[in-house]
Write an enzyme that holds these catalytic residues in place. Sequence first.
Site, short mmCIF file in Angstrom:
data_model
loop_
_atom_site.label_atom_id
_atom_site.label_comp_id
_atom_site.label_asym_id
_atom_site.label_seq_id
_atom_site.Cartn_x
_atom_site.Cartn_y
_atom_site.Cartn_z
N LYS A 226 -4.53 9.91 -0.19
CA LYS A 226 -4.03 9.17 0.97
C LYS A 226 -3.87 10.13 2.15
CE LYS A 226 -0.05 6.06 1.67
NZ LYS A 226 1.16 5.54 1.01
N SER B 162 4.30 1.15 -2.40
CA SER B 162 2.98 1.56 -1.91
C SER B 162 2.07 2.29 -2.88
CB SER B 162 3.15 2.42 -0.65
OG SER B 162 3.67 1.62 0.39
N SER C 179 0.90 0.78 0.65
CA SER C 179 0.13 1.39 1.72
C SER C 179 -0.92 2.39 1.24
CB SER C 179 1.07 2.08 2.70
OG SER C 179 1.83 3.05 2.03
#
Lengths: 458, 58
Positions: free
Chosen positions: A71, A169, A145
């Site tokens: 990420k 997330s 996320s």
Amino acid sequence: MMSLVEAAEAIAARRVSSRELTQAALDRFERVGKKLNCAIALDAEAALAAAEKADKGPVQGPLHGVPLAHKDMFYRVGRVSTLGAKLRRDKAAVTATALARLDAAGAVDLGTLNMAEFAFGPTGHNYHVGHCRNPWNTECVTGGSSSGSGASVAAGLVFGALGSDTGGSIRLPASFCGIVGMKPTWSRVSRYGAMPLSFSLDTIGPLGRRVRDCARLLGVIAGADPEDPTASAAPVHDYEAACGQKITGMRLGIAPGAFTRDVADPVMGAIEKALEVWRGLGGEIVELKLPDLDEISALYQIVASAEAVAVHAETLRRRPGDYSEQVRTRLQPGFAITALQYLDAIRARPEVTARFVEAVFDKCDALVAPVAPFASARIEETDVGGGPEMFRVLGEFTRFTRPVNYLALPGLSLPCGFDQGMPIGLQLIGRPFAEAMLFRLGHAYEEAAEWYKAEPTL
Amino acid sequence: MDADAVIALARANGVEIVPEAAERIASVLKPTLTRLNAVSARTEFDAEPATLVKVLRP
């Protein structure tokens, strides 16, 4: 698809080269990754150089030569971390401890993956870099996320990825993409060099195709860190050793009402079948009554809103237009929370957590719950921007995940079935620092149910 | 908590929120703060929030 552990073993045994796997990953990103919009910036040259170095040298660690990507919120010296946002384009001056530990374990870092803007979105929509798409159906959300992490691992582009979980997330993309994700106990993994969202709630953890993959990744990144005083010095267990241990007599808790309200029938059906699998393996199912989850959610909301706005207040004042409407709108409630309200929500945390742990984990070893009330959602239908439906729609995604963040407990997301071709996930929630127990239960289930054998067609 | 309070608090923090958004924020925060008040009323607060780390003993 090879698992991370299988890849590491094959590289260590020289049955396959790191270069071969890294090139294959880059080729697959080119061919498939673009359809999913799951990468932000890959550095093929650096990755291949690292792979070749891995192939020439001795085995450096448990991730030697294994291509990963992460990420885009973990800083690496000299690299730009976009944080999924329009605002940030400066090069980092530090390297995140989590990345440094993966490097030390021999992993190859392909680059950065898509994410919700500033990690502030549970669906995977991103209005700056484009929405990430689910490998099982590209019209559907990945969850967020850590959207790119979920999609990339599920599509077999990388063998594992780091994500972060402040309100769901890691668990949401793991669930929607049909893979495994571990949100560790708050403070289990150093957050040095990782973008903050809410410092009382942020956790960093792995996503992988298999439970053992996540166990290996967590074993590498967990532990105290002089750079992060909040990183716990609690012993790091041998998470991989927990995988494969029998679960006879272990108790799995269920909470009818709390975790079944307005849950789609296919999700409940899949969880009930999972409970049968655990029963068949010698586990006991225990029915529990939980403390009020709506109250815990409310406390979460106050902490998350206040802390997120504290991170972003200055840039919201100076450059509000550089935020997407959705993130800007979601940050705004934080301005209306007073210091006393925030402090009360924080000060309640030890007692609320202690009461929850006592009420639940005196009676069971792990609590079983859905990750989300539904198996999937279409990108277009949940594209609510900052509009009037935003709070309601996004709130539904995190209804079962965010209380776990307030309580600071570990949660392991596991695939447990399908609904019209879309993966369903459940979460195992444990007492503080019980990640090994969750891996033990998760691995036993995974071996029996074999959901990992299903692969998206891309 | 109503829209006027949201606007006033945001303005005190250097941010303008339009009335329509303030209404939505107020409608979201009101039940949240009601639940907070219920928790606060019955919770014996520790002086130090850091005691969470004691609760998180493995």
